[in-house]
Design a protein around this motif. Structure first.
Motif, PDB file in Angstrom:
ATOM      1  N   THR A  88     -77.913  19.447 -51.505  1.00 57.70           N
ATOM      2  CA  THR A  88     -78.524  20.215 -50.430  1.00 57.70           C
ATOM      3  C   THR A  88     -78.787  21.650 -50.836  1.00 57.70           C
ATOM      4  O   THR A  88     -79.485  22.371 -50.140  1.00 57.70           O
ATOM      5  CB  THR A  88     -77.603  20.223 -49.190  1.00 57.70           C
ATOM      6  OG1 THR A  88     -76.381  20.910 -49.510  1.00 57.70           O
ATOM      7  CG2 THR A  88     -77.295  18.821 -48.742  1.00 57.70           C
ATOM      8  N   THR A 161     -85.945  16.489 -50.393  1.00 61.12           N
ATOM      9  CA  THR A 161     -84.998  16.818 -49.322  1.00 61.12           C
ATOM     10  C   THR A 161     -85.396  18.090 -48.592  1.00 61.12           C
ATOM     11  O   THR A 161     -85.227  18.206 -47.374  1.00 61.12           O
ATOM     12  CB  THR A 161     -83.580  16.977 -49.890  1.00 61.12           C
ATOM     13  OG1 THR A 161     -83.603  17.903 -50.988  1.00 61.12           O
ATOM     14  CG2 THR A 161     -83.036  15.646 -50.361  1.00 61.12           C
ATOM     15  N   LEU A 171     -80.000  15.762 -44.079  1.00 58.27           N
ATOM     16  CA  LEU A 171     -79.039  14.886 -44.743  1.00 58.27           C
ATOM     17  C   LEU A 171     -77.738  14.826 -43.958  1.00 58.27           C
ATOM     18  O   LEU A 171     -77.262  15.848 -43.462  1.00 58.27           O
ATOM     19  CB  LEU A 171     -78.743  15.385 -46.160  1.00 58.27           C
ATOM     20  CG  LEU A 171     -79.929  15.508 -47.119  1.00 58.27           C
ATOM     21  CD1 LEU A 171     -79.428  15.923 -48.502  1.00 58.27           C
ATOM     22  CD2 LEU A 171     -80.702  14.210 -47.204  1.00 58.27           C
ATOM     23  N   THR A 174     -74.137  11.569 -48.538  1.00 52.73           N
ATOM     24  CA  THR A 174     -74.615  11.450 -49.914  1.00 52.73           C
ATOM     25  C   THR A 174     -73.714  10.514 -50.707  1.00 52.73           C
ATOM     26  O   THR A 174     -72.497  10.657 -50.684  1.00 52.73           O
ATOM     27  CB  THR A 174     -74.628  12.820 -50.619  1.00 52.73           C
ATOM     28  OG1 THR A 174     -75.477  13.718 -49.893  1.00 52.73           O
ATOM     29  CG2 THR A 174     -75.146  12.686 -52.050  1.00 52.73           C
ATOM     30  N   THR A 208     -80.063  10.164 -43.792  1.00 55.50           N
ATOM     31  CA  THR A 208     -80.512  11.284 -42.962  1.00 55.50           C
ATOM     32  C   THR A 208     -80.229  11.000 -41.495  1.00 55.50           C
ATOM     33  O   THR A 208     -79.773   9.908 -41.125  1.00 55.50           O
ATOM     34  CB  THR A 208     -82.024  11.528 -43.147  1.00 55.50           C
ATOM     35  OG1 THR A 208     -82.762  10.462 -42.504  1.00 55.50           O
ATOM     36  CG2 THR A 208     -82.400  11.575 -44.619  1.00 55.50           C
TER      37      THR A 208
END
Length: 258
Positions: A88, A161, A171, A174, A208
């Motif tokens: 991120t 992203t 998000l 992960t 997401t």
């Protein structure tokens, strides 16, 4: 014949390889500089060109040398970038993106299949990430093929992203798989490395807040160019452990005798 060949060794090309490596490490052949041509090395060591080429091939595979078509063989500059495993966050300052292609295709990589991707065709965005004037990573990202065209148009300028985030798709989870594998296909051309050169690969699955949008992908870089770090918070675990010790250390109350 050079004195190094008088040493006991299993083969001539291994002796030559070790001598060339010694010269690289000692600075006789400086980083970024060309090494003598095959013909010059053949004459110096009194061996066949094939023996020299075998030694050079070994050193290229080990990351000590790099061959530039039409120019010669150079000592590879050993510059490694350490990146925190945080998808991120921005990669690096001065990072640039080059879009290679946007296609529709199925995920077929065996490692990525372990992340349970959709079986149908997905939108595949391939990019090269540059830093310090050279290629740093090769990225192939897969996501739903019915993503809005407005978002797809941004993939040439931004990371996938980041483009999704601009449109309210964030998000929430992960998953990562990190491994190493020999270089094949496009990455050989991108990084000017020989077939079989070891690559660091980071496979990712990004969930997401939109249940229809899950992102899959793989980032590849030569093993001597990129390293990844990760940090795990342990404060909560340490606090729990300390509390357990305090409870365990409290004296037990004795029952009054009747």
């Amino acid at each position: 014949m050079s004195e190094l060949l008088l040493r006991t060794t299993s083969s001539l090309h291994e002796s030559i390889r070790e001598e060339l490596l010694r010269r690289i490490r000692s600075g006789t052949y400086a980083p970024g500089s060309p090494i003598p041509s095959t013909s010059m090395l053949t004459q110096e060591f009194s061996v066949s060109p094939i023996t020299i080429k075998r030694a050079l091939r070994d050193l290229q595979a080990a990351g000590a040398l790099v061959s530039v078509a039409g120019k010669g063989t150079y000592v590879k500059e050993q510059t490694r970038i350490l990146r925190t495993l945080n998808v991120t966050a921005p990669l690096l300052d001065e990072t640039k993106i080059q879009l290679i292609s946007i296609t529709r295709e199925k995920i077929s990589d065996p490692v990525m299949l372990a992340m349970d991707p959709p079986k149908g065709a997905m939108l595949c965005v391939r990019k090269i990430i540059f830093a310090d004037g050279g290629p740093l990573m090769y990225d192939a990202t897969y996501l739903s093929s019915d993503v809005d065209d407005e978002i797809v148009e941004e993939f040439g300028q931004r990371f996938v992203t980041a483009a999704l985030n601009r449109h309210g798709i964030h998000l929430v989870n992960t998953d990562l798989i990190i491994d190493a594998a020999p270089a094949t296909g496009k990455v050989e051309e991108v990084f000017a490395i020989p077939t079989g050169y070891p690559m660091l690969r980071r496979f990712y699955k990004l969930r997401t807040n939109d249940p229809e949008v899950t992102v899959f992908g793989v980032v590849q870089a030569p093993f001597d160019l990129l390293a990844c770090s990760v940090s795990f918070p342990l404060k909560a675990a340490a606090s729990t452990s300390a509390s357990s010790k305090r409870v365990a250390s409290k004296p037990k109350k004795r029952r009054a005798s009747k």
